[in-house]
Design a protein around this motif. Structure first.
Motif, PDB file in Angstrom:
ATOM      1  N   GLU A 104       0.245  -8.240   7.834  1.00 25.02           N
ATOM      2  CA  GLU A 104       1.529  -8.593   8.449  1.00 25.02           C
ATOM      3  C   GLU A 104       1.532 -10.065   8.885  1.00 25.02           C
ATOM      4  N   LEU A 105       0.462 -10.509   9.501  1.00 27.82           N
ATOM      5  CA  LEU A 105       0.389 -11.903   9.958  1.00 27.82           C
ATOM      6  C   LEU A 105       0.378 -12.886   8.788  1.00 27.82           C
ATOM      7  N   VAL A 106      -0.268 -12.510   7.684  1.00 30.43           N
ATOM      8  CA  VAL A 106      -0.240 -13.347   6.475  1.00 30.43           C
ATOM      9  C   VAL A 106       1.189 -13.410   5.943  1.00 30.43           C
ATOM     10  N   ARG A 119       1.563  -4.586  19.262  1.00 26.64           N
ATOM     11  CA  ARG A 119       0.647  -5.211  20.219  1.00 26.64           C
ATOM     12  C   ARG A 119      -0.637  -5.700  19.531  1.00 26.64           C
ATOM     13  N   SER A 120      -1.188  -4.881  18.639  1.00 23.00           N
ATOM     14  CA  SER A 120      -2.430  -5.265  17.943  1.00 23.00           C
ATOM     15  C   SER A 120      -2.215  -6.493  17.080  1.00 23.00           C
ATOM     16  N   VAL A 121      -1.084  -6.569  16.408  1.00 20.01           N
ATOM     17  CA  VAL A 121      -0.769  -7.729  15.572  1.00 20.01           C
ATOM     18  C   VAL A 121      -0.757  -8.985  16.434  1.00 20.01           C
ATOM     19  N   ALA A 122      -0.086  -8.912  17.575  1.00 18.74           N
ATOM     20  CA  ALA A 122       0.015 -10.072  18.455  1.00 18.74           C
ATOM     21  C   ALA A 122      -1.345 -10.442  19.044  1.00 18.74           C
ATOM     22  N   VAL A 146      -6.737  -3.418  12.012  1.00 25.02           N
ATOM     23  CA  VAL A 146      -6.933  -4.863  11.831  1.00 25.02           C
ATOM     24  C   VAL A 146      -6.466  -5.273  10.432  1.00 25.02           C
ATOM     25  N   SER A 147      -6.830  -4.508   9.420  1.00 28.44           N
ATOM     26  CA  SER A 147      -6.431  -4.848   8.047  1.00 28.44           C
ATOM     27  C   SER A 147      -4.920  -4.890   7.900  1.00 28.44           C
TER      28      SER A 147
END
Length: 187
Positions: free
Chosen positions: A69-71, A31-34, A63-64
């Protein structure tokens, strides 16, 4: 912090961020990633990790990890900000490119390993005696389905964007076009 407050002071933006987080969770994404992805997608300026943590009320360490993951999914990128040594991030904002990257990532992480496992199962099943022929045929059908889907996906990546958009907007009308091209009348 004005930039972030402009986004998070909006009920619509907050709802979008919450909804995107919920949808991500349903798709198997943290959820935090999204939510971080949604915030960066809406932001008109790159944000640093501290701004993201403060804006979403998420722990800095979370967040880090989420940013990494998003990168990795290539949905966000690091960008330099003059006069600031901290790392800043911005999202891919082309929704078509974002969709393609998500599809590619899911294919690489989910479909490709399933295809390899199925290939091994079919190979083993073909050498075993006593296996019900129906089970072998169904495994082969699944293998053929995944191979066809994989070929289709790779083909779609080569279609120029305007034609891909047009193709997707056609929807079921494509069937009528295929019937016309094949000489059959559509119903």
């Amino acid at each position: 912090m004005t930039e972030i407050n402009d986004i998070t002071n909006s009920n619509a933006a907050n709802q979008f961020i919450l909804y995107w987080g919920d949808m991500g969770n349903q798709w198997g994404v943290n959820r935090s990633v999204a939510q971080i992805h949604a915030l960066l997608y809406l932001s008109s300026k790159p944000l640093n990790a501290e701004q993201i943590a403060e804006s979403l009320g998420i722990a800095r360490s979370n967040v880090s990890n989420s940013l990494k993951e998003l990168v990795g999914w290539r949905l966000i990128r690091r960008v330099p900000v003059p006069g600031d040594r901290r790392e800043h991030y911005e999202a891919e904002v082309d929704v078509w490119e974002m969709g393609i990257r998500i599809a590619q990532g899911r294919k690489e992480r989910e479909i490709d390993p399933a295809t390899q496992a199925l290939r091994a199962c079919v190979a083993q099943a073909q050498t075993e005696s006593g296996l019900d022929p129906t089970a072998l045929r169904r495994m082969q059908d699944m293998q053929e389905f995944l191979a066809t889907a994989d070929t289709w996906f790779r083909d779609m990546l080569t279609v120029p964007r305007p034609k891909l958009v047009m193709l997707m907007k056609l929807g079921t009308k494509v069937v009528s076009l295929l019937n016309l091209a094949g000489g059959k009348k559509s119903k």
